[in-house]
Design a protein around this motif. Structure first.
Motif, PDB file in Angstrom:
ATOM      1  N   PRO A   1       0.819  -1.215   0.000  1.00 34.50           N
ATOM      2  CA  PRO A   1       0.000   0.000   0.000  1.00 34.50           C
ATOM      3  C   PRO A   1       0.857   1.271   0.000  1.00 34.50           C
ATOM      4  O   PRO A   1       0.492   2.257  -0.616  1.00 34.50           O
ATOM      5  CB  PRO A   1      -0.832  -0.115   1.287  1.00 34.50           C
ATOM      6  CG  PRO A   1      -0.234  -1.208   2.078  1.00 34.50           C
ATOM      7  CD  PRO A   1       0.517  -2.082   1.148  1.00 34.50           C
ATOM      8  N   THR A   2       2.014   1.215   0.701  1.00 32.68           N
ATOM      9  CA  THR A   2       2.880   2.402   0.743  1.00 32.68           C
ATOM     10  C   THR A   2       3.290   2.803  -0.661  1.00 32.68           C
ATOM     11  O   THR A   2       3.254   3.980  -1.027  1.00 32.68           O
ATOM     12  CB  THR A   2       4.143   2.093   1.566  1.00 32.68           C
ATOM     13  OG1 THR A   2       3.753   1.493   2.789  1.00 32.68           O
ATOM     14  CG2 THR A   2       4.930   3.356   1.846  1.00 32.68           C
ATOM     15  N   GLU A   3       3.661   1.792  -1.478  1.00 37.34           N
ATOM     16  CA  GLU A   3       4.130   2.090  -2.831  1.00 37.34           C
ATOM     17  C   GLU A   3       3.012   2.653  -3.696  1.00 37.34           C
ATOM     18  O   GLU A   3       3.230   3.581  -4.473  1.00 37.34           O
ATOM     19  CB  GLU A   3       4.695   0.815  -3.462  1.00 37.34           C
ATOM     20  CG  GLU A   3       6.048   0.444  -2.902  1.00 37.34           C
ATOM     21  CD  GLU A   3       6.464  -0.975  -3.252  1.00 37.34           C
ATOM     22  OE1 GLU A   3       7.661  -1.243  -3.221  1.00 37.34           O
ATOM     23  OE2 GLU A   3       5.576  -1.810  -3.557  1.00 37.34           O
TER      24      GLU A   3
ATOM     25  N   GLU B   1      -5.704   7.465   2.561  1.00 35.41           N
ATOM     26  CA  GLU B   1      -4.724   8.335   1.916  1.00 35.41           C
ATOM     27  C   GLU B   1      -4.753   8.167   0.402  1.00 35.41           C
ATOM     28  O   GLU B   1      -4.475   9.097  -0.340  1.00 35.41           O
ATOM     29  CB  GLU B   1      -3.299   8.022   2.415  1.00 35.41           C
ATOM     30  CG  GLU B   1      -3.121   8.226   3.893  1.00 35.41           C
ATOM     31  CD  GLU B   1      -3.379   6.952   4.671  1.00 35.41           C
ATOM     32  OE1 GLU B   1      -4.304   6.192   4.299  1.00 35.41           O
ATOM     33  OE2 GLU B   1      -2.672   6.703   5.650  1.00 35.41           O
TER      34      GLU B   1
ATOM     35  N   VAL C   1       0.363   4.311  -2.730  1.00 32.76           N
ATOM     36  CA  VAL C   1       0.024   5.674  -2.297  1.00 32.76           C
ATOM     37  C   VAL C   1       1.101   6.648  -2.778  1.00 32.76           C
ATOM     38  O   VAL C   1       0.796   7.711  -3.331  1.00 32.76           O
ATOM     39  CB  VAL C   1      -0.145   5.747  -0.764  1.00 32.76           C
ATOM     40  CG1 VAL C   1      -0.275   7.192  -0.313  1.00 32.76           C
ATOM     41  CG2 VAL C   1      -1.354   4.947  -0.318  1.00 32.76           C
ATOM     42  N   ASN C   2       2.378   6.277  -2.596  1.00 31.85           N
ATOM     43  CA  ASN C   2       3.454   7.148  -3.065  1.00 31.85           C
ATOM     44  C   ASN C   2       3.380   7.331  -4.578  1.00 31.85           C
ATOM     45  O   ASN C   2       3.573   8.437  -5.093  1.00 31.85           O
ATOM     46  CB  ASN C   2       4.818   6.575  -2.666  1.00 31.85           C
ATOM     47  CG  ASN C   2       5.066   6.697  -1.174  1.00 31.85           C
ATOM     48  OD1 ASN C   2       4.420   7.515  -0.514  1.00 31.85           O
ATOM     49  ND2 ASN C   2       5.973   5.891  -0.650  1.00 31.85           N
TER      50      ASN C   2
ATOM     51  N   LYS D   1     -14.748  15.360  -4.095  1.00 30.58           N
ATOM     52  CA  LYS D   1     -15.701  15.117  -3.012  1.00 30.58           C
ATOM     53  C   LYS D   1     -17.002  14.611  -3.603  1.00 30.58           C
ATOM     54  O   LYS D   1     -17.490  15.146  -4.587  1.00 30.58           O
ATOM     55  CB  LYS D   1     -15.954  16.428  -2.264  1.00 30.58           C
ATOM     56  CG  LYS D   1     -15.104  16.582  -1.029  1.00 30.58           C
ATOM     57  CD  LYS D   1     -15.659  17.681  -0.167  1.00 30.58           C
ATOM     58  CE  LYS D   1     -15.281  17.471   1.277  1.00 30.58           C
ATOM     59  NZ  LYS D   1     -15.835  18.527   2.123  1.00 30.58           N
TER      60      LYS D   1
ATOM     61  N   GLU E   1      -7.261  10.388  -1.231  1.00 34.70           N
ATOM     62  CA  GLU E   1      -6.757  11.754  -1.355  1.00 34.70           C
ATOM     63  C   GLU E   1      -5.661  11.824  -2.408  1.00 34.70           C
ATOM     64  O   GLU E   1      -5.582  12.783  -3.175  1.00 34.70           O
ATOM     65  CB  GLU E   1      -6.215  12.237  -0.006  1.00 34.70           C
ATOM     66  CG  GLU E   1      -7.315  12.572   0.989  1.00 34.70           C
ATOM     67  CD  GLU E   1      -6.841  12.468   2.424  1.00 34.70           C
ATOM     68  OE1 GLU E   1      -5.633  12.613   2.654  1.00 34.70           O
ATOM     69  OE2 GLU E   1      -7.696  12.230   3.300  1.00 34.70           O
TER      70      GLU E   1
END
Lengths: 416, 186
Positions: free
Chosen positions: B24-26, B52, B28-29, B61, B55
């Motif tokens: 997930p970190t990758e 995240e 999102v980055n 929205k 976003e």
């Protein structure tokens, strides 16, 4: 995870309480002196009114402490980032010393028992069949003994939850052991809390009118006290979030979680309060309905309407907004407003019972009752708040050994 | 597959390019960097919700909360008026001498109607706003895409994006530390 986060272990100095808290303690002393002085003036004017006003302030602040104890046990049982960031506030508001203070503050209630509780008069018990029937439970020695028991139970729970929490700070490597202990205690603790609050609400408040009863009364207090505690915790957290160290900890995601809980508690309070009204209104029985009739006339109906509109509808509609819940300042303003309405609710439960047995009772909402009720809330609140801040300053503002600490620190910023 | 293989059928129109990530970190980055690079027509897929990520892809929205609020409001007012009309106008009934319009006894049904209409509005609006039901979607043409519901994370850049350039975008997605980049056929 591809990135390896290397977290340096946090030290107590990283989360040392900000010096501004000292100024709050000074404010608390001023509030205590002014509030208690005004309350004393009230005692000279009308001692029956004085004891009812005192009971308003007393029950409100016991509610914040007991509510914080319950939330503390809930967060130990449920886990989650929202609980870790408010744990020190919860612990300070329900510390063992706080329970001792609240037990001492019960002494004036005992001294005023004759003015507050009709069932303490031997004459009334002799002539009233209902009071005679209830005498084995409603008598002064047993009443005092029960209150001591409630505080013994709350104090014991608070003692262990605070002591283990301190050890957890000192022995970070074994934090999970203490967490498991606190969780194991919190399960039965919640059950004991539900029982003690039920009996305490019956003893202190419902017994003001010994002929009246409502079986939902205890639950009403659990919801109300939980709401008082949560609103208080949010207000304190917003204050702390404006300064270091909590400025770097509390993120919109934390306030979002707390805001959602506040919304849930507002609805819970409304649900319980309305359930009691609906059942008693539908039954319309002579032994139940007078309690509401007293709050339906003589100016009290203004407070009754205010509770519906301002204690439920307004906070409910405001807290629906996601943006508001993520904005610390706005959420703090709503929390302060909810605290004011909580005081109004406690006042509405207790104050109309003053003088209502007298032949001359007209039942008007007396501006003096409002003044002295507010004075008692501020006076007792000053003493309470001073001890709360004292407890909060002693320790780091975050539990260093909590296994969820890192997760809580990065809530809504990173993900794992 | 080599670079040459991929570049050979460049003339064939595609829906977009999809990068696969292990964590997930990758993803999102990656989404953040794609957004920074100016890409807007993109979407991401994950086996579980990642706030995240929503976003990071610059998701607009949604109007859903507002629609649900008005659905609830209609249920609240409508439920109350329905009872008032039934009890006081259509078939007036004296219950224990209480007023015909007895607000406390109307509250439970009013509450239930509020919940009913708010919940129904939420479900129906969600389906309509998402453009469902949609029996065919190009993303499922990527053979490994079923892993998006297991343990892989995907970032899609659509060919409708003004900045989309098949070769540049592919190289860009490769540079995000992705495991693999695939064409998404129509």
């Amino acid at each position: 995870m591809s990135e390896v986060h290397t977290h340096a272990a946090h030290t107590a100095a990283d989360f040392a309480a900000p010096p501004e808290l000292g100024r709050l303690q000074l404010l608390a002393i001023i509030a205590a002196v002014v509030g208690l002085a005004l309350t004393a003036v009230g005692a000279l004017l009308d001692h029956e009114q004085f004891f009812h006003s005192y009971l308003v302030g007393y029950v409100f602040w016991v509610g914040v402490s007991a509510g914080c104890l319950a939330l503390l046990m809930v967060q130990h049982l449920a886990g989650g980032a929202w609980g870790v960031v408010i744990r020190r506030v919860l612990e300070s508001a329900s510390s063992p010393l706080m329970m001792v203070l609240l037990l001492l503050l019960f002494i004036p209630v005992v001294l005023g028992a004759h003015d507050l509780y009709e069932w303490t008069h031997a004459e009334a018990v002799r002539t009233n069949e209902i009071l005679k029937w209830k005498a084995p439970y409603l008598n002064l020695p047993f009443f005092i003994g029960r209150t001591i028991l409630y505080f013994a139970i709350w104090g014991a729970l608070a003692y262990f939850l605070n002591v283990w929490s301190n050890r957890q700070d000192e022995d970070v490597a074994h934090g999970y052991i203490y967490e498991r202990r606190m969780r194991t205690l919190s399960g039965p603790g919640i059950v004991l809390f539900a029982l003690t609050v039920t009996f305490a609400s019956v003893d202190w408040v419902m017994a003001l009118d010994p002929e009246w009863y409502s079986t939902i009364f205890g639950i009403l207090f659990m919801g109300g006290w939980g709401l008082s505690a949560l609103a208080f915790v949010i207000a304190v957290s917003v204050f702390l979030s404006g300064r270091r160290p909590m400025h770097d900890v509390l993120a919109p995601a934390h306030f979002h979680d707390l805001g959602k809980l506040l919304l849930a508690f507002v609805m819970l309070w409304a649900y319980f309060s309305f359930s009691q009204l609906l059942i008693i209104w539908s039954g319309n029985l002579p032994e139940e309905i007078p309690w509401y009739l007293r709050r339906y006339s003589g100016g009290w109906q203004v407070l009754s309407i205010a509770l519906i509109v301002l204690h439920f509808m307004l906070p409910f509609l405001l807290l629906l907004s996601r943006d508001l819940k993520r904005n610390a300042r706005l959420l703090g303003a709503v929390a302060l407003f909810v605290i004011v309405m909580r005081v109004v609710d406690v006042f509405w439960l207790i104050a109309p019972e003053a003088h209502h047995r007298e032949a001359s009772y007209v039942g008007h909402l007396d501006p003096l009752a409002v003044l002295f009720g507010a004075a008692a809330v501020i006076g007792i609140g000053g003493v309470w708040f001073w001890l709360f801040v004292w407890g909060l300053r002693k320790r780091p503002l975050m539990p260093l050994g909590d296994p969820l600490l890192e997760k809580a620190l990065h809530h809504g910023q990173h993900h794992h | 597959m080599t670079n040459e293989d991929l570049l050979q059928n460049d003339d064939r129109p595609i829906y977009g390019l999809m990068a696969e990530f292990d964590t997930p970190t990758e993803v999102v980055n990656g989404a953040r960097r794609a957004h920074d690079a100016g890409y807007r027509q993109m979407d991401a897929f994950s086996p579980f919700p990642i706030h995240e990520l929503t976003e990071a892809v610059g998701a607009k929205k949604t109007r859903l909360p507002l629609l649900v609020f008005f659905g609830g409001l209609v249920g609240c007012v409508g439920g109350f008026l329905m009872q008032a009309y039934m009890m006081a106008v259509d078939y007036p009934l004296n219950v224990g001498g209480r007023p015909l319009v007895s607000i406390p006894s109307f509250i439970p049904v009013t509450f239930e109607c509020t919940v009913l209409l708010a919940a129904t509005t939420a479900v129906v609006s969600m389906i309509v706003l998402n453009g469902l039901p949609r029996p065919y979607h190009p993303v499922f043409n990527v053979p490994r895409f079923d892993l998006a519901s297991r343990n892989r994370f995907f970032l899609l850049i659509e060919s409708t994006d003004p900045k989309f350039n098949r070769d540049e975008t592919r190289l860009f997605l490769r540079s995000l530390n992705s495991r693999e980049v695939s064409d998404v056929d129509y």
